[in-house]
Enzyme design. Sequence first.
Site, PDB file in Angstrom:
ATOM      1  N   HIS A  23       0.839  -1.202   0.000  1.00 22.08           N
ATOM      2  CA  HIS A  23       0.000   0.000   0.000  1.00 22.08           C
ATOM      3  C   HIS A  23       0.880   1.260   0.000  1.00 22.08           C
ATOM      4  O   HIS A  23       0.728   2.142  -0.860  1.00 22.08           O
ATOM      5  CB  HIS A  23      -0.911  -0.019   1.241  1.00 22.08           C
ATOM      6  CG  HIS A  23      -1.816   1.165   1.365  1.00 22.08           C
ATOM      7  ND1 HIS A  23      -3.143   1.126   1.004  1.00 22.08           N
ATOM      8  CD2 HIS A  23      -1.598   2.430   1.799  1.00 22.08           C
ATOM      9  CE1 HIS A  23      -3.699   2.310   1.212  1.00 22.08           C
ATOM     10  NE2 HIS A  23      -2.772   3.133   1.705  1.00 22.08           N
ATOM     11  N   GLU A  24       1.809   1.316   0.937  1.00 22.00           N
ATOM     12  CA  GLU A  24       2.659   2.515   1.036  1.00 22.00           C
ATOM     13  C   GLU A  24       3.544   2.663  -0.212  1.00 22.00           C
ATOM     14  O   GLU A  24       3.837   3.775  -0.639  1.00 22.00           O
ATOM     15  CB  GLU A  24       3.510   2.479   2.309  1.00 22.00           C
ATOM     16  CG  GLU A  24       2.707   2.535   3.615  1.00 22.00           C
ATOM     17  CD  GLU A  24       1.692   3.682   3.676  1.00 22.00           C
ATOM     18  OE1 GLU A  24       1.976   4.767   3.126  1.00 22.00           O
ATOM     19  OE2 GLU A  24       0.597   3.482   4.253  1.00 22.00           O
ATOM     20  N   HIS A  76       1.723   4.590  -2.765  1.00 22.32           N
ATOM     21  CA  HIS A  76       1.839   6.040  -2.525  1.00 22.32           C
ATOM     22  C   HIS A  76       3.226   6.535  -2.955  1.00 22.32           C
ATOM     23  O   HIS A  76       3.362   7.586  -3.585  1.00 22.32           O
ATOM     24  CB  HIS A  76       1.672   6.335  -1.031  1.00 22.32           C
ATOM     25  CG  HIS A  76       0.251   6.314  -0.538  1.00 22.32           C
ATOM     26  ND1 HIS A  76      -0.734   7.109  -1.073  1.00 22.32           N
ATOM     27  CD2 HIS A  76      -0.347   5.610   0.461  1.00 22.32           C
ATOM     28  CE1 HIS A  76      -1.886   6.896  -0.417  1.00 22.32           C
ATOM     29  NE2 HIS A  76      -1.671   5.979   0.506  1.00 22.32           N
ATOM     30  N   GLU A  99      -4.688   8.074  -2.949  1.00 21.41           N
ATOM     31  CA  GLU A  99      -5.110   6.777  -2.416  1.00 21.41           C
ATOM     32  C   GLU A  99      -5.407   5.783  -3.543  1.00 21.41           C
ATOM     33  O   GLU A  99      -5.305   4.575  -3.350  1.00 21.41           O
ATOM     34  CB  GLU A  99      -6.339   6.984  -1.515  1.00 21.41           C
ATOM     35  CG  GLU A  99      -6.730   5.793  -0.662  1.00 21.41           C
ATOM     36  CD  GLU A  99      -5.749   5.475   0.464  1.00 21.41           C
ATOM     37  OE1 GLU A  99      -4.793   6.244   0.686  1.00 21.41           O
ATOM     38  OE2 GLU A  99      -5.930   4.428   1.106  1.00 21.41           O
TER      39      GLU A  99
HETATM   40 ZN    ZN Z   1      -3.102   5.235   1.867  1.00 26.87          ZN
END
Ligand code: ZN
Length: 498
Positions: free
Chosen positions: A261-262, A265, A291
């Site tokens: 997830h990170e 980003h 996001e």
């Molecule tokens: Zn996030």
Amino acid sequence: MTHPWEQLLPRLDEMADLRHAATLMHWDQSTKMPPKGAHARARALSSIQAIMHDRLVDPEVGTLLGELEADDSIDTERAAHVRILRRDYDRATKVPRDLVREIAETEGLAYQAWIEAKPASDFSMLEPHLTKLVALKKEQADAIGYESERYDALLDDFEPGMKTAEVESLLTGLVLELKPIADAILANTGPRPDFLSRRFDEEKQISFCEWLIDRLGYDMRGGRLDRSPHPFTIHIGRGDVRQTIWTRPKMPLSPIYAAIHETGHALYDQGIPDHLVGLPAGNAPSFGMHESQSRLWENQVGRGRTFTEFMLPHLKERFPEVGMITPDEFYLGVNYPQRTLIRVEADELTYNLHIVLRFELELALMRDELEVSDLPDAWDAGMEKHLGLRPESQTEGVLQDMHWSVGSIGYFPTYTLGTLYAAAFFAAAEAELGPFDDGLRAGETGRLLAWLRDKIHRHAYIYEAKDLGARVTGGDLTVAPFLDYLKKKYREIYSVSF
Ligand code: ZN
């Protein structure tokens, strides 16, 4: 006479340098700073923020903006910088300085109160601070102004240009369709695979994540990976995009999916062109757009059948604890849906129901339809309505998230917007390039990353989120691609029909 842009640029550079310092201090605060340093750090940060605010609201900035807005010959990039700076300038100048300071102080106290109230399961410790903060946020929204309703002014901080009515219609539509699907699936899940709660060595969790994020294309020469109580990504300056993860000895998948997830980003931030970084258009256009990248990598890629097939042998090699599980069992475990009280532990199927609950409550607060003192009861009732569960404590209920205590009202819906964008973008990528399955099965993600870089990352904030989204998908944001994706996935896993 010097062109107004040449006069504005040194001011923008200085604001970027101040932000660089503040961002680095934030990162340090969340990763390395000894607890005793907290007080002095809060003070130092508020001083820097006050200087940044003064630089922004300098009347000379307003004059230069006016001159640039009157100049028809400026190029697209500069026009974007001017458009975004105008918005920031107007928002900053409309809110009285005293109100800004009062909000910052109240947020500090409310956050401290939340830190103590959560483990004590005692909302009354937070209530007076939150009551004051909600009143101040209404004042702030009223000072900024809005066309149709107060929540618009707060939403604009996170999702510029999007209106409450649009969010409300997307979320309401989503819940209507999602609930019967979730009910059908959750009635058929069978027992929870036991490897999901086996104990994994924490150091090995970190080294596995280091290997994985490198495989996904995260540039370690322009970043680093640290531990923090909650995973986050932070863009400090040109060539410096850092991420953090947590280790969870008895939740082996949690650090892995937090890292993916990170990395989503971080890949976005590393893909912003150097010459834009630090300038007004050198960011993502919205929180929801940011996001979208984390969710796409975490869910469409990371929880996809073929990428889990790639990961499993590597996981087995490093963690004999995984045991003899098959690719089918692993895939099922990675996507195992469950009703839970806790948002950050929720799966793809139920996650957005947690967001709808929060959106409804914060909207009701801003519409004067709900008092802060009634929040705990309203929370429990909403939890029962959307997820069929009732919290046994306020720790697992109204106190679980920090957002409201730091004044972040209008933030929650961006998680769902990101989810919707992610599904739409992945579908658009597959429509253009064909399925990614063979590549993902081999751990090859470069083709997808190149597409995202070209369609999204390199444009930074030149376009508003809505326009950028439409350029990528050819239309407005809808719930359809996400629902199609979920139905297809869970139909295959559980042979359920809906
Ligand atoms: Zn996030």
